[in-house]
Design a protein around this motif. Structure first.
Motif, mmCIF file in Angstrom:
data_model
loop_
_atom_site.group_PDB
_atom_site.id
_atom_site.type_symbol
_atom_site.label_atom_id
_atom_site.label_comp_id
_atom_site.label_asym_id
_atom_site.label_seq_id
_atom_site.Cartn_x
_atom_site.Cartn_y
_atom_site.Cartn_z
ATOM 1 N N GLU A 62 2.995 -14.137 1.591
ATOM 2 C CA GLU A 62 3.344 -13.934 3.140
ATOM 3 C C GLU A 62 2.852 -12.675 3.765
ATOM 4 O OE1 GLU A 62 7.519 -14.410 4.380
ATOM 5 O OE2 GLU A 62 7.752 -15.826 3.012
ATOM 6 N N PHE A 63 1.855 -12.832 4.448
ATOM 7 C CA PHE A 63 1.090 -11.532 5.202
ATOM 8 C C PHE A 63 0.776 -11.933 6.639
ATOM 9 C CE2 PHE A 63 -1.971 -14.615 3.582
ATOM 10 C CZ PHE A 63 -3.071 -14.647 4.241
ATOM 11 N N GLU A 64 0.587 -10.670 7.425
ATOM 12 C CA GLU A 64 0.271 -10.602 8.818
ATOM 13 C C GLU A 64 -0.988 -9.922 9.089
ATOM 14 O OE1 GLU A 64 4.311 -9.128 10.833
ATOM 15 O OE2 GLU A 64 4.101 -8.487 8.753
ATOM 16 N N ALA A 65 -1.751 -9.535 8.003
ATOM 17 C CA ALA A 65 -2.751 -8.760 8.446
ATOM 18 C C ALA A 65 -3.480 -8.734 6.858
ATOM 19 C CB ALA A 65 -2.549 -7.329 8.962
ATOM 20 N N ALA A 66 -4.967 -8.581 6.961
ATOM 21 C CA ALA A 66 -5.753 -8.704 6.024
ATOM 22 C C ALA A 66 -6.997 -8.028 6.284
ATOM 23 C CB ALA A 66 -6.286 -10.116 5.425
ATOM 24 N N GLY A 67 -7.305 -7.028 5.129
ATOM 25 C CA GLY A 67 -8.563 -6.278 5.257
ATOM 26 C C GLY A 67 -8.824 -5.324 3.829
ATOM 27 N N GLN A 108 -8.061 6.362 8.736
ATOM 28 C CA GLN A 108 -8.879 5.735 7.497
ATOM 29 C C GLN A 108 -8.750 4.135 7.821
ATOM 30 O OE1 GLN A 108 -7.859 6.902 3.775
ATOM 31 N NE2 GLN A 108 -9.792 6.151 2.755
ATOM 32 N N VAL A 109 -7.645 3.503 8.261
ATOM 33 C CA VAL A 109 -7.522 2.257 8.659
ATOM 34 C C VAL A 109 -7.592 2.074 9.892
ATOM 35 C CG1 VAL A 109 -6.166 0.317 8.102
ATOM 36 C CG2 VAL A 109 -5.986 2.106 6.455
ATOM 37 N N GLU A 110 -8.645 1.164 10.237
ATOM 38 C CA GLU A 110 -8.913 0.713 11.751
ATOM 39 C C GLU A 110 -8.504 -0.450 12.083
ATOM 40 O OE1 GLU A 110 -10.121 3.180 13.711
ATOM 41 O OE2 GLU A 110 -11.078 4.769 12.525
ATOM 42 N N GLY A 111 -8.234 -0.786 13.364
ATOM 43 C CA GLY A 111 -7.766 -2.191 13.767
ATOM 44 C C GLY A 111 -6.347 -2.041 14.129
ATOM 45 N N ILE A 114 -0.946 -1.459 11.063
ATOM 46 C CA ILE A 114 -0.364 -2.153 9.957
ATOM 47 C C ILE A 114 0.849 -1.456 9.553
ATOM 48 C CG2 ILE A 114 -2.771 -3.286 9.394
ATOM 49 C CD1 ILE A 114 -2.612 -0.853 6.975
ATOM 50 N N ALA A 115 1.435 -0.449 9.965
ATOM 51 C CA ALA A 115 2.623 0.267 9.644
ATOM 52 C C ALA A 115 3.850 -0.848 9.694
ATOM 53 C CB ALA A 115 2.924 1.322 10.156
ATOM 54 N N ALA A 132 -10.976 -1.984 -4.279
ATOM 55 C CA ALA A 132 -9.637 -2.436 -3.858
ATOM 56 C C ALA A 132 -8.627 -1.240 -3.925
ATOM 57 C CB ALA A 132 -9.391 -3.616 -4.661
ATOM 58 N N LEU A 133 -8.591 -0.586 -5.057
ATOM 59 C CA LEU A 133 -7.688 0.421 -5.224
ATOM 60 C C LEU A 133 -7.824 1.643 -4.247
ATOM 61 C CD1 LEU A 133 -7.549 0.595 -9.118
ATOM 62 C CD2 LEU A 133 -5.559 -0.061 -7.605
ATOM 63 N N THR A 134 -8.985 1.839 -3.924
ATOM 64 C CA THR A 134 -9.264 2.824 -2.742
ATOM 65 C C THR A 134 -8.434 2.422 -1.610
ATOM 66 O OG1 THR A 134 -10.965 3.689 -3.616
ATOM 67 C CG2 THR A 134 -10.875 4.169 -1.441
ATOM 68 N N ALA A 135 -8.677 0.938 -1.054
ATOM 69 C CA ALA A 135 -8.023 0.391 0.032
ATOM 70 C C ALA A 135 -6.529 0.423 -0.143
ATOM 71 C CB ALA A 135 -8.519 -0.877 0.039
ATOM 72 N N VAL A 136 -6.180 0.153 -1.390
ATOM 73 C CA VAL A 136 -4.454 0.045 -1.485
ATOM 74 C C VAL A 136 -3.985 1.567 -1.101
ATOM 75 C CG1 VAL A 136 -2.683 -0.043 -3.453
ATOM 76 C CG2 VAL A 136 -4.506 -1.785 -3.075
ATOM 77 N N GLU A 137 -4.474 2.600 -1.774
ATOM 78 C CA GLU A 137 -4.121 3.861 -1.422
ATOM 79 C C GLU A 137 -3.990 4.076 0.088
ATOM 80 O OE1 GLU A 137 -5.693 8.265 -2.425
ATOM 81 O OE2 GLU A 137 -5.819 6.795 -4.069
ATOM 82 N N ALA A 138 -5.253 3.668 0.758
ATOM 83 C CA ALA A 138 -5.325 4.048 2.260
ATOM 84 C C ALA A 138 -4.247 3.061 2.860
ATOM 85 C CB ALA A 138 -6.584 3.835 2.799
ATOM 86 N N VAL A 139 -4.219 1.955 2.580
ATOM 87 C CA VAL A 139 -3.154 1.011 3.342
ATOM 88 C C VAL A 139 -1.613 1.503 3.073
ATOM 89 C CG1 VAL A 139 -2.133 -1.338 3.295
ATOM 90 C CG2 VAL A 139 -4.724 -0.993 3.497
ATOM 91 N N ARG A 140 -1.438 1.909 1.947
ATOM 92 C CA ARG A 140 -0.143 2.539 1.906
ATOM 93 C C ARG A 140 0.194 3.720 2.524
ATOM 94 N NH1 ARG A 140 0.518 0.476 -4.509
ATOM 95 N NH2 ARG A 140 1.379 -1.263 -4.186
ATOM 96 N N ALA A 141 -0.723 4.657 2.380
ATOM 97 C CA ALA A 141 -0.592 5.807 3.334
ATOM 98 C C ALA A 141 -0.459 5.452 4.816
ATOM 99 C CB ALA A 141 -1.792 6.858 3.067
#
Length: 182
Positions: A62-67, A108-111, A114-115, A132-141
């Motif tokens: 289940e998800f509401e956003a993807a990137g 760092q995360v645009e759009g 996503i919080a 992907a791991l770089t993105a994971v870190e930024a998305v979590r932040a």
């Protein structure tokens, strides 16, 4: 022909380049899968969106956003967003910069924000999992609740294991190198 069958044919025809190449990881390989030749293609792009949505839905994610990390994930997220809209489904896309901006909003995360939202981190293809791991870190932040990492093509070189171990989320892929005859 199913969407999946057509997409694997287009990937094989348009994106697989044979010959010695150096990958973004610095490793050398006998082939390169240039998925921008597919994700930005008029026939293949919509198929990417449908195949990725179907894969994630079939896995119960289940998800509401993807990137994901720009640039490989950008057309994948956009294709998914447009195909979701065609299905009367709300899905936002986001872009992760390689590093946080030091001007403007300093993001760092645009759009769309996503919080607190359920998100999937995307990549077109993965060798080491580093992007992907770089993105994971930024998305979590940024406060995103990561439900999975999903890629179009997995090169079967350890990315799945590394991402699952380090990010602690499921790793899904639409096609393996075996599916492409590699």
């Amino acid at each position: 022909m199913t969407d999946r069958d057509r997409l694997v044919q287009l990937i094989s025809d348009l994106a697989v380049v044979r010959g010695r190449v150096t990958l973004s990881s610095g490793e050398e390989a006998d082939y390169y899968v240039d998925l921008r030749r597919v994700t930005l293609h008029h026939d293949a792009g919509p198929l990417v969106g449908r195949v990725m949505l179907t894969m994630l839905d079939n896995a119960g994610i289940e998800f509401e956003a993807a990137g994901g990390l720009t640039m490989g994930a950008d057309p994948v997220a956009t294709a998914m967003m447009h195909q979701a809209a065609a299905q009367q489904r709300a899905l936002d896309a986001f872009v992760v910069r390689k590093k946080q901006k030091d001007y403007g909003m300093g993001r760092q995360v645009e759009g769309p924000d996503i919080a607190g939202r359920k998100v999937v981190v995307l990549e077109d293809t993965s060798t080491t999992g580093e992007s992907a791991l770089t993105a994971v870190e930024a998305v979590r932040a940024a406060g995103g609740d990561i439900r999975a990492v999903a890629v179009i093509v997995d090169r079967d070189t350890g990315a799945a294991e590394r991402i699952t171990r380090q990010a602690g989320v499921p790793y899904l892929y639409a096609f393996s190198k075996t599916d492409l005859g590699l």
